[in-house]
Design a protein around this motif. Structure first.
Motif, PDB file in Angstrom:
ATOM      1  N   VAL A  41       0.970  -0.909  -0.033  1.00 53.34           N
ATOM      2  CA  VAL A  41      -0.315  -0.104   0.251  1.00 53.34           C
ATOM      3  C   VAL A  41       1.019   1.717   0.170  1.00 53.34           C
ATOM      4  O   VAL A  41       1.609   1.692   0.688  1.00 53.34           O
ATOM      5  CB  VAL A  41      -1.003  -0.162   0.956  1.00 53.34           C
ATOM      6  N   ARG A  42       0.762   2.061  -0.945  1.00 53.25           N
ATOM      7  CA  ARG A  42       1.484   3.365  -1.004  1.00 53.25           C
ATOM      8  C   ARG A  42       0.472   4.655  -0.640  1.00 53.25           C
ATOM      9  O   ARG A  42       0.072   4.643  -1.382  1.00 53.25           O
ATOM     10  CB  ARG A  42       1.985   3.322  -2.429  1.00 53.25           C
ATOM     11  N   ARG A  43       1.602   5.118   0.174  1.00 52.81           N
ATOM     12  CA  ARG A  43       0.465   6.261   0.861  1.00 52.81           C
ATOM     13  C   ARG A  43       1.134   7.535   0.430  1.00 52.81           C
ATOM     14  O   ARG A  43       1.360   7.790   0.002  1.00 52.81           O
ATOM     15  CB  ARG A  43       0.671   6.072   2.649  1.00 52.81           C
ATOM     16  N   VAL A  44      -0.223   8.446   0.130  1.00 50.13           N
ATOM     17  CA  VAL A  44       0.449  10.148  -0.045  1.00 50.13           C
ATOM     18  C   VAL A  44       0.650   9.967   1.221  1.00 50.13           C
ATOM     19  O   VAL A  44       0.343  10.458   1.913  1.00 50.13           O
ATOM     20  CB  VAL A  44      -1.463  10.309  -0.738  1.00 50.13           C
ATOM     21  N   CYS A  53      -0.615  29.414   7.676  1.00 50.38           N
ATOM     22  CA  CYS A  53       0.313  29.083   6.815  1.00 50.38           C
ATOM     23  C   CYS A  53      -0.887  29.592   5.599  1.00 50.38           C
ATOM     24  O   CYS A  53      -1.092  29.199   4.420  1.00 50.38           O
ATOM     25  CB  CYS A  53       0.012  27.792   6.999  1.00 50.38           C
ATOM     26  N   ASN A  54      -1.530  30.641   6.520  1.00 53.56           N
ATOM     27  CA  ASN A  54      -2.495  31.100   5.613  1.00 53.56           C
ATOM     28  C   ASN A  54      -3.740  30.366   4.058  1.00 53.56           C
ATOM     29  O   ASN A  54      -3.437  30.017   2.838  1.00 53.56           O
ATOM     30  CB  ASN A  54      -1.732  32.126   4.451  1.00 53.56           C
ATOM     31  N   CYS A  55      -3.821  29.319   5.204  1.00 55.09           N
ATOM     32  CA  CYS A  55      -4.724  28.237   4.303  1.00 55.09           C
ATOM     33  C   CYS A  55      -5.900  27.169   4.801  1.00 55.09           C
ATOM     34  O   CYS A  55      -6.216  28.343   6.141  1.00 55.09           O
ATOM     35  CB  CYS A  55      -3.914  26.108   3.570  1.00 55.09           C
ATOM     36  N   THR A  56      -7.065  26.701   4.225  1.00 51.49           N
ATOM     37  CA  THR A  56      -8.099  26.226   5.458  1.00 51.49           C
ATOM     38  C   THR A  56      -7.641  25.311   6.306  1.00 51.49           C
ATOM     39  O   THR A  56      -7.029  24.447   6.780  1.00 51.49           O
ATOM     40  CB  THR A  56      -8.940  25.558   3.880  1.00 51.49           C
ATOM     41  N   VAL A  57      -9.165  25.501   6.759  1.00 46.62           N
ATOM     42  CA  VAL A  57      -8.536  24.176   7.928  1.00 46.62           C
ATOM     43  C   VAL A  57      -9.015  22.880   7.679  1.00 46.62           C
ATOM     44  O   VAL A  57      -8.224  21.593   8.585  1.00 46.62           O
ATOM     45  CB  VAL A  57     -10.454  24.659   9.211  1.00 46.62           C
ATOM     46  N   HIS A  58      -9.584  22.462   6.566  1.00 46.86           N
ATOM     47  CA  HIS A  58      -9.396  21.190   5.882  1.00 46.86           C
ATOM     48  C   HIS A  58      -8.326  21.265   5.216  1.00 46.86           C
ATOM     49  O   HIS A  58      -8.121  20.261   5.676  1.00 46.86           O
ATOM     50  CB  HIS A  58     -10.617  21.719   4.741  1.00 46.86           C
ATOM     51  N   LEU A  59      -7.409  21.961   4.799  1.00 47.36           N
ATOM     52  CA  LEU A  59      -6.121  21.595   4.261  1.00 47.36           C
ATOM     53  C   LEU A  59      -4.673  20.881   4.941  1.00 47.36           C
ATOM     54  O   LEU A  59      -4.504  20.427   5.594  1.00 47.36           O
ATOM     55  CB  LEU A  59      -5.725  22.863   3.535  1.00 47.36           C
ATOM     56  N   VAL A  60      -5.093  21.535   6.280  1.00 46.26           N
ATOM     57  CA  VAL A  60      -4.560  22.009   7.766  1.00 46.26           C
ATOM     58  C   VAL A  60      -5.162  20.053   7.940  1.00 46.26           C
ATOM     59  O   VAL A  60      -4.075  19.295   8.818  1.00 46.26           O
ATOM     60  CB  VAL A  60      -4.819  22.512   8.316  1.00 46.26           C
ATOM     61  N   GLU A  61      -5.568  20.025   8.595  1.00 47.58           N
ATOM     62  CA  GLU A  61      -6.361  18.649   9.035  1.00 47.58           C
ATOM     63  C   GLU A  61      -6.286  17.494   7.585  1.00 47.58           C
ATOM     64  O   GLU A  61      -5.901  15.963   8.673  1.00 47.58           O
ATOM     65  CB  GLU A  61      -7.795  18.787   9.329  1.00 47.58           C
ATOM     66  N   LYS A  62      -6.241  17.727   6.970  1.00 48.23           N
ATOM     67  CA  LYS A  62      -5.460  16.358   6.105  1.00 48.23           C
ATOM     68  C   LYS A  62      -4.465  16.439   5.628  1.00 48.23           C
ATOM     69  O   LYS A  62      -3.984  15.478   5.673  1.00 48.23           O
ATOM     70  CB  LYS A  62      -6.439  17.509   4.185  1.00 48.23           C
ATOM     71  N   TRP A  63      -3.790  17.100   5.259  1.00 48.46           N
ATOM     72  CA  TRP A  63      -2.233  17.348   6.154  1.00 48.46           C
ATOM     73  C   TRP A  63      -1.500  16.261   6.814  1.00 48.46           C
ATOM     74  O   TRP A  63      -0.643  15.313   6.796  1.00 48.46           O
ATOM     75  CB  TRP A  63      -1.309  18.706   5.976  1.00 48.46           C
ATOM     76  N   PHE A  64      -2.692  17.053   7.728  1.00 45.52           N
ATOM     77  CA  PHE A  64      -1.431  16.372   9.575  1.00 45.52           C
ATOM     78  C   PHE A  64      -2.164  14.493   9.272  1.00 45.52           C
ATOM     79  O   PHE A  64      -1.981  13.453   9.676  1.00 45.52           O
ATOM     80  CB  PHE A  64      -2.878  16.268  10.874  1.00 45.52           C
ATOM     81  N   ARG A  65      -3.568  14.579   8.809  1.00 43.20           N
ATOM     82  CA  ARG A  65      -4.469  13.226   8.894  1.00 43.20           C
ATOM     83  C   ARG A  65      -3.143  12.169   7.992  1.00 43.20           C
ATOM     84  O   ARG A  65      -2.653  11.024   8.090  1.00 43.20           O
ATOM     85  CB  ARG A  65      -4.931  12.811   8.089  1.00 43.20           C
ATOM     86  N   ARG A  66      -2.097  12.480   6.692  1.00 41.69           N
ATOM     87  CA  ARG A  66      -1.798  11.972   5.523  1.00 41.69           C
ATOM     88  C   ARG A  66      -0.532  11.805   6.535  1.00 41.69           C
ATOM     89  O   ARG A  66       0.420  10.638   6.177  1.00 41.69           O
ATOM     90  CB  ARG A  66      -1.573  12.592   4.811  1.00 41.69           C
ATOM     91  N   ARG A  70       0.242  11.834  10.250  1.00 38.92           N
ATOM     92  CA  ARG A  70       0.251  10.487  10.415  1.00 38.92           C
ATOM     93  C   ARG A  70       0.131   9.371  10.125  1.00 38.92           C
ATOM     94  O   ARG A  70       0.799   8.058  10.380  1.00 38.92           O
ATOM     95  CB  ARG A  70      -1.346  10.789  11.326  1.00 38.92           C
ATOM     96  N   ASN A  71      -0.607   8.656   8.941  1.00 33.05           N
ATOM     97  CA  ASN A  71      -0.494   8.140   8.359  1.00 33.05           C
ATOM     98  C   ASN A  71       1.060   7.137   7.285  1.00 33.05           C
ATOM     99  O   ASN A  71       0.566   6.008   7.320  1.00 33.05           O
ATOM    100  CB  ASN A  71      -1.576   8.000   6.690  1.00 33.05           C
ATOM    101  N   LEU A  72       2.093   8.565   7.953  1.00 31.83           N
ATOM    102  CA  LEU A  72       3.695   7.356   7.374  1.00 31.83           C
ATOM    103  C   LEU A  72       3.752   7.643   7.888  1.00 31.83           C
ATOM    104  O   LEU A  72       4.912   6.048   8.038  1.00 31.83           O
ATOM    105  CB  LEU A  72       4.168   9.480   6.578  1.00 31.83           C
TER     106      LEU A  72
END
Length: 355
Positions: free
Chosen positions: A73-76, A107-120, A122-124
């Motif tokens: 499985v290759r993680r993003v 970081c001048n970005c949305t909350v959704h993008l920050v949540e998505k970044w931390f989720r990815r 953590r998966n690594l």
């Protein structure tokens, strides 16, 4: 200071019976003795084992995993972000909602993008099933090879059947080539595990299990699984290296053999567990449990510990300091066996009664 500490460490009364000195351990008349400086060779041997591990995991474990149905499985990977990476490493891997909002503004970005970044991100950190399989395959290969080779080395030796023979002629027992390679391979293996702790699968540290290990290394205070494994591997290296210096090689080879003969069954069960071969995994775990209780709960305490605690009193009325040091470590090891046996019994109980 170092010279003084060195002279204290190699004081004869610590290592050998009364009226013996290090001068008596010079090779002569066909007698060959283990020498402390030979332990330096375990470091390059560990590097050789790392090379063997690299090729075996890549060219044997991966094809075997694919044959068993395990997919890679290759993680993003998340987009590079120094601010979020710094917060992830130094502050928290699971930031609260208010912290996420603050990071989004920074970081001048949305909350959704920050949540998505931390989720990815953590998966690594979570090892893939293929990575777990590769590590289990390497340990299985080493323990199985060590068990087979150990049996070949020991089956024709009198002390393999009569434990009293481990003390006959002590301390003037000659070192056999098979004993040399058996020790070097085992110590080198544990050095290699220390070298790869940073990249190996990280496991949770169990406080109860650590308490038993800490009897041996009381000045350590591990708070993470990394330190727990460091202490375990150093304890194994220290016990084998000390028995090498004191020429307790006959007993040492028996201790190594008793431990390795159960471990490869557990690693085999892990491999089939990762492949989701449930029935095979269960069968292998039952075999491991039987082997564990025979070797760690019967042979080790009633055969080896009896030889280290009771039998030396027949050969010397004044035990050396090493007698108490090594037996203290072996008794600590038996404490770990009891704890691990309790955990295995709980698993078997659930397996039998709860399916």
């Amino acid at each position: 200071i170092l010279k003084t500490l060195n002279s204290w460490f190699w004081w004869e009364n610590i290592w050998m019976p009364i009226n013996c000195t290090w001068a008596d351990f010079v090779d002569r008349d066909g007698l060959v003795f283990p020498k402390p400086h030979q332990l330096y060779a375990t470091i390059p041997y560990a590097l050789v084992l790392l090379i063997i591990r690299f090729f075996s995991e890549r060219y044997v474990a991966i094809p075997l995993a694919k044959a068993l149905g395990i997919k890679n499985v290759r993680r993003v990977k998340p987009q590079p972000n120094p601010v979020l990476e710094s917060y992830f490493r130094e502050c928290s891997k699971h930031p609260s909602q208010s912290e996420i909002k603050g990071l989004a503004k920074k970081c001048n970005c949305t909350v959704h993008l920050v949540e998505k970044w931390f989720r990815r991100r953590r998966n690594l950190e979570i090892p893939t099933v293929l990575q777990k399989f590769q590590e289990a395959f390497w340990r299985f290969s080493f323990y199985l090879t060590s068990s087979i080779v150990g049996f070949i080395f020991l089956y024709d030796k009198p002390w393999f059947y009569d434990i009293w023979q481990t003390w006959v002629g002590y301390p003037f027992q000659t070192l056999l080539p098979s004993q040399y390679w058996y020790y070097m391979a085992e110590i080198g293996f544990y050095w290699s595990l220390i070298f790869t702790l940073g990249i190996d699968i990280k496991r949770k540290a169990n406080p109860q299990g650590l308490c038993l290990i800490l009897f041996t290394f009381i000045f350590f205070c591990p708070s993470q699984d990394f330190m727990a494994h460091v202490i375990h591997h150093l304890a194994a290296i220290g016990l084998m290296s000390g028995s090498w210096c004191g020429n307790y090689v006959r007993l040492g080879t028996l201790v190594i053999f008793v431990h390795d003969t159960a471990d490869f069954w557990l690693e085999a069960a892990k491999m089939f567990n990762y492949a989701r071969w449930e029935k095979t995994c269960n069968m292998l775990f039952i075999i491991f449990s039987i082997a564990f209780f025979i070797t760690r709960m019967i042979l080790f305490p009633f055969w080896i510990l009896r030889a280290t605690l009771y039998q030396p009193t027949y050969y010397s009325t004044t035990p050396v300091i090493a007698y108490f040091l090594f037996n203290g470590m072996l008794l600590t090891l038996q404490g770990l066996h009891l704890y691990w046996g309790y955990l295995i019994f709980k698993i078997l109980k659930r397996f039998v009664f709860l399916k």
